[in-house]
Design a protein around this motif. Structure first.
Motif, PDB file in Angstrom:
ATOM      1  N   GLU A   1       0.827  -1.207   0.000  1.00 38.07           N
ATOM      2  CA  GLU A   1       0.000   0.000   0.000  1.00 38.07           C
ATOM      3  C   GLU A   1       0.861   1.257   0.000  1.00 38.07           C
ATOM      4  O   GLU A   1       0.537   2.259  -0.660  1.00 38.07           O
ATOM      5  CB  GLU A   1      -0.916  -0.007   1.231  1.00 38.07           C
ATOM      6  N   THR A   2       1.964   1.214   0.713  1.00 39.75           N
ATOM      7  CA  THR A   2       2.872   2.363   0.781  1.00 39.75           C
ATOM      8  C   THR A   2       3.711   2.503  -0.481  1.00 39.75           C
ATOM      9  O   THR A   2       3.939   3.611  -0.975  1.00 39.75           O
ATOM     10  CB  THR A   2       3.808   2.221   2.001  1.00 39.75           C
ATOM     11  N   MET A   3       4.157   1.387  -1.026  1.00 41.92           N
ATOM     12  CA  MET A   3       5.136   1.412  -2.112  1.00 41.92           C
ATOM     13  C   MET A   3       4.517   1.510  -3.504  1.00 41.92           C
ATOM     14  O   MET A   3       5.105   2.110  -4.418  1.00 41.92           O
ATOM     15  CB  MET A   3       6.005   0.161  -2.017  1.00 41.92           C
ATOM     16  N   ALA A   4       3.344   0.903  -3.687  1.00 42.00           N
ATOM     17  CA  ALA A   4       2.752   0.820  -5.028  1.00 42.00           C
ATOM     18  C   ALA A   4       2.563   2.182  -5.700  1.00 42.00           C
ATOM     19  O   ALA A   4       2.831   2.315  -6.907  1.00 42.00           O
ATOM     20  CB  ALA A   4       1.438   0.061  -4.964  1.00 42.00           C
ATOM     21  N   PRO A   5       2.116   3.211  -4.983  1.00 42.84           N
ATOM     22  CA  PRO A   5       1.917   4.504  -5.658  1.00 42.84           C
ATOM     23  C   PRO A   5       3.215   5.157  -6.132  1.00 42.84           C
ATOM     24  O   PRO A   5       3.163   6.153  -6.860  1.00 42.84           O
ATOM     25  CB  PRO A   5       1.246   5.361  -4.566  1.00 42.84           C
TER      26      PRO A   5
ATOM     27  N   LEU B   1      -0.936 -15.013  -2.487  1.00 42.17           N
ATOM     28  CA  LEU B   1      -2.266 -14.473  -2.190  1.00 42.17           C
ATOM     29  C   LEU B   1      -2.197 -12.967  -1.987  1.00 42.17           C
ATOM     30  O   LEU B   1      -3.053 -12.217  -2.474  1.00 42.17           O
ATOM     31  CB  LEU B   1      -2.826 -15.150  -0.932  1.00 42.17           C
ATOM     32  N   ALA B   2      -1.153 -12.493  -1.311  1.00 42.96           N
ATOM     33  CA  ALA B   2      -0.978 -11.048  -1.111  1.00 42.96           C
ATOM     34  C   ALA B   2      -0.742 -10.340  -2.447  1.00 42.96           C
ATOM     35  O   ALA B   2      -1.246  -9.231  -2.682  1.00 42.96           O
ATOM     36  CB  ALA B   2       0.191 -10.797  -0.156  1.00 42.96           C
ATOM     37  N   VAL B   3       0.024 -10.980  -3.340  1.00 42.08           N
ATOM     38  CA  VAL B   3       0.267 -10.388  -4.661  1.00 42.08           C
ATOM     39  C   VAL B   3      -1.032 -10.314  -5.456  1.00 42.08           C
ATOM     40  O   VAL B   3      -1.303  -9.306  -6.133  1.00 42.08           O
ATOM     41  CB  VAL B   3       1.336 -11.201  -5.421  1.00 42.08           C
ATOM     42  N   GLN B   4      -1.860 -11.337  -5.373  1.00 44.90           N
ATOM     43  CA  GLN B   4      -3.138 -11.323  -6.077  1.00 44.90           C
ATOM     44  C   GLN B   4      -4.033 -10.201  -5.564  1.00 44.90           C
ATOM     45  O   GLN B   4      -4.705  -9.527  -6.335  1.00 44.90           O
ATOM     46  CB  GLN B   4      -3.839 -12.678  -5.923  1.00 44.90           C
ATOM     47  N   ARG B   5      -4.054 -10.006  -4.250  1.00 46.47           N
ATOM     48  CA  ARG B   5      -4.844  -8.902  -3.695  1.00 46.47           C
ATOM     49  C   ARG B   5      -4.336  -7.563  -4.215  1.00 46.47           C
ATOM     50  O   ARG B   5      -5.106  -6.660  -4.538  1.00 46.47           O
ATOM     51  CB  ARG B   5      -4.788  -8.927  -2.163  1.00 46.47           C
ATOM     52  N   ALA B   6      -3.008  -7.431  -4.284  1.00 45.37           N
ATOM     53  CA  ALA B   6      -2.415  -6.176  -4.750  1.00 45.37           C
ATOM     54  C   ALA B   6      -2.791  -5.902  -6.212  1.00 45.37           C
ATOM     55  O   ALA B   6      -3.096  -4.765  -6.580  1.00 45.37           O
ATOM     56  CB  ALA B   6      -0.898  -6.227  -4.592  1.00 45.37           C
TER      57      ALA B   6
ATOM     58  N   THR C   1      -6.229  -4.414  -6.493  1.00 46.72           N
ATOM     59  CA  THR C   1      -6.504  -3.092  -5.900  1.00 46.72           C
ATOM     60  C   THR C   1      -5.599  -1.979  -6.418  1.00 46.72           C
ATOM     61  O   THR C   1      -5.865  -0.806  -6.160  1.00 46.72           O
ATOM     62  CB  THR C   1      -6.365  -3.162  -4.369  1.00 46.72           C
ATOM     63  N   HIS C   2      -4.529  -2.332  -7.152  1.00 48.01           N
ATOM     64  CA  HIS C   2      -3.604  -1.309  -7.665  1.00 48.01           C
ATOM     65  C   HIS C   2      -3.471  -1.485  -9.183  1.00 48.01           C
ATOM     66  O   HIS C   2      -2.517  -2.080  -9.686  1.00 48.01           O
ATOM     67  CB  HIS C   2      -2.233  -1.438  -6.989  1.00 48.01           C
ATOM     68  N   ASP C   3      -4.431  -0.933  -9.906  1.00 47.60           N
ATOM     69  CA  ASP C   3      -4.480  -1.119 -11.358  1.00 47.60           C
ATOM     70  C   ASP C   3      -3.306  -0.477 -12.079  1.00 47.60           C
ATOM     71  O   ASP C   3      -2.935  -0.905 -13.173  1.00 47.60           O
ATOM     72  CB  ASP C   3      -5.787  -0.537 -11.911  1.00 47.60           C
ATOM     73  N   ASP C   4      -2.728   0.570 -11.497  1.00 46.64           N
ATOM     74  CA  ASP C   4      -1.676   1.315 -12.188  1.00 46.64           C
ATOM     75  C   ASP C   4      -0.281   0.726 -11.983  1.00 46.64           C
ATOM     76  O   ASP C   4       0.695   1.251 -12.514  1.00 46.64           O
ATOM     77  CB  ASP C   4      -1.675   2.776 -11.715  1.00 46.64           C
ATOM     78  N   THR C   5      -0.182  -0.339 -11.185  1.00 45.56           N
ATOM     79  CA  THR C   5       1.118  -0.944 -10.894  1.00 45.56           C
ATOM     80  C   THR C   5       1.138  -2.378 -11.397  1.00 45.56           C
ATOM     81  O   THR C   5       0.205  -3.139 -11.165  1.00 45.56           O
ATOM     82  CB  THR C   5       1.411  -0.924  -9.383  1.00 45.56           C
ATOM     83  N   GLU C   6       2.204  -2.734 -12.076  1.00 45.78           N
ATOM     84  CA  GLU C   6       2.386  -4.120 -12.502  1.00 45.78           C
ATOM     85  C   GLU C   6       3.141  -4.868 -11.412  1.00 45.78           C
ATOM     86  O   GLU C   6       4.179  -4.411 -10.930  1.00 45.78           O
ATOM     87  CB  GLU C   6       3.194  -4.181 -13.804  1.00 45.78           C
ATOM     88  N   PHE C   7       2.620  -6.024 -11.035  1.00 48.53           N
ATOM     89  CA  PHE C   7       3.245  -6.821  -9.970  1.00 48.53           C
ATOM     90  C   PHE C   7       3.843  -8.096 -10.554  1.00 48.53           C
ATOM     91  O   PHE C   7       3.199  -8.815 -11.323  1.00 48.53           O
ATOM     92  CB  PHE C   7       2.217  -7.186  -8.892  1.00 48.53           C
ATOM     93  N   ARG C   8       5.088  -8.347 -10.177  1.00 51.05           N
ATOM     94  CA  ARG C   8       5.755  -9.595 -10.532  1.00 51.05           C
ATOM     95  C   ARG C   8       6.088 -10.353  -9.252  1.00 51.05           C
ATOM     96  O   ARG C   8       6.357  -9.737  -8.219  1.00 51.05           O
ATOM     97  CB  ARG C   8       7.047  -9.323 -11.305  1.00 51.05           C
ATOM     98  N   PHE C   9       6.093 -11.662  -9.352  1.00 56.22           N
ATOM     99  CA  PHE C   9       6.371 -12.497  -8.178  1.00 56.22           C
ATOM    100  C   PHE C   9       7.648 -13.276  -8.437  1.00 56.22           C
ATOM    101  O   PHE C   9       7.712 -14.097  -9.353  1.00 56.22           O
ATOM    102  CB  PHE C   9       5.196 -13.442  -7.915  1.00 56.22           C
TER     103      PHE C   9
END
Length: 406
Positions: free
Chosen positions: A63-67, A91-96, A99-107
């Protein structure tokens, strides 16, 4: 027509390094130290988060880092892939992602088996050899690689593979794998087996990240073994710590995630396929449900106690000595019947575990109940029902079995 321009205030990449979390602040500080070293190595922002027992949580850190970034890579700081790596962190990555459409998440992958870590273990072994005054090229040197141990057979299998890789191409007489808990073979048992070949020296390598309780237990076991076997020199190394080769491995896991080449050993994961002996374990969607329930329990305790990520301790802890003389008197059967009795009881918040020697040889099997500090001696399988129904369920000591009250 106007073109959207990227926000120059955003970092292109960021990394979230996820440790398990500990009640020992030194262990949590180690995660932050590795995060700082990884940041220097990659020249991208790296923050630390924890699965439990410490702050910030993965969700709070995201939540702090994504923006602040366009792409975030989440890398588990775990030696092997068991439940947390396979369920909780994804599971935490999936939640992210939801909720954070503007950030691409890699695992990214866990540390796993990596040439840099094999080299680090080799260096640790040489340091112990030097302390003991032996040299693998001239002396008979055996190595025991000791890991934490897991209920996940896939994770335990990687320990054996790592031991084999450490053996290949080196002058060790043998390299054995062992565990300090959860599964077998246990460290103490393996050391006694290795001693039968009468090597000149035994080097114990704790495959741990930090200098915590389990690492201390491994070192203590090696020291006890050294005292018990005067014809074998034995010593233990320290944990992996924050060595540059750990950072190098984490950097590789980050690069793999960026290139989409992350590999997980899912074909032998008990959460995906049915393995003999693990048919009743939670797999697939049930594994994810277990993660959700686990997190909900933490949240419930947070609301009540204002202290998130703290596991509730059992009401009582029962230790059964399974050392040599107690084992010969039937301690294994006593242990299993106590565990079964606790499982069958309607309301019995008790953890039953095996123990090494309790110093009452000849009077066993010994059963110690804490925090009551009541020791029962000469316990037979027929006595276990009374210990469960009277002491563990109704808090009434079985007086004729009492051996020692501390």
């Amino acid at each position: 027509m106007s073109l959207e321009r990227p926000d120059p205030a955003l970092d292109d990449d960021a990394v979230l390094l996820v440790g398990h979390g500990s009640r020992r602040e030194e262990s949590n500080e180690q995660v932050r130290t590795l995060a700082a070293k990884l940041e220097s190595r990659l020249s991208v922002p790296v923050d630390a988060a924890y699965i439990e027992l410490a702050e910030p949580s993965i969700d709070d850190a995201i939540e702090t880092m994504a923006p602040t970034c366009r792409t975030m890579t989440v890398v588990p700081l775990s030696l092997f892939a068991a439940s947390h790596v396979k369920n909780d962190v994804p599971l935490a990555v999936q939640r992210a992602r939801a909720t954070h459409d503007d950030t691409e998440f890699r695992f990214g992958s866990h540390l796993g088996i990596h040439p840099s870590l094999v080299d680090l273990l080799d260096e640790r072994a040489r340091a112990v050899e030097s302390d003991l005054g032996v040299d693998r090229e001239d002396d008979d040197v055996a190595v025991v690689l000791c890991a934490r141990g897991s209920s996940d057979p896939d994770s335990n299998g990687d320990v054996h593979k790592l031991a084999r890789l450490l053996y290949e191409g080196r002058e060790f007489t043998r390299v054995e794998s062992a565990f300090i808990g959860v599964t077998t073979p246990r460290l103490e048992e393996t050391l006694h087996t290795v001693a039968k070949d009468r090597p000149d020296a035994v080097v114990v390598l704790p495959y741990m990240l930090g200098d915590g309780v389990l690492t201390e237990r491994i070192v203590d076991t090696a020291e006890t073994f050294d005292e018990e076997y005067p014809y074998v020199d034995a010593g233990a190394s320290g944990p992996l710590g924050t060595d540059a080769r750990v950072v190098e491995t984490l950097a590789d896991r980050y690069q793999e995630a960026r290139s989409g080449s992350v590999e997980m050993s899912c074909d032998t994961c008990k959460y995906k396929v049915e393995l003999a002996g693990y048919e009743d374990d939670e797999g697939g969607a049930r594994a994810m449900l277990r993660s959700l329930v686990h997190q909900a329990e933490h949240a419930d305790r947070s609301d009540v106690d204002d202290d998130p990520h703290v596991h509730d301790a059992p009401e009582k802890h029962v230790a059964v000595c399974t050392n040599q003389t107690c084992a010969a008197s039937g301690a294994a059967t006593v242990l299993e019947q106590l565990r079964q009795g606790v499982r069958d009881a309607d309301d019995c918040d008790v953890h039953v575990s095996r123990s090494s020697c309790l110093g009452q040889c000849g009077d066993g099997p010994i059963v110690a109940v804490y925090p009551d500090s009541v020791w029962y001696g000469g316990v037979t399988p027929d006595d276990t029902d009374r210990i469960v129904s009277s002491h563990l369920e109704r808090d009434r000591i079985v007086s004729n079995l009492v051996h020692q009250s501390l």
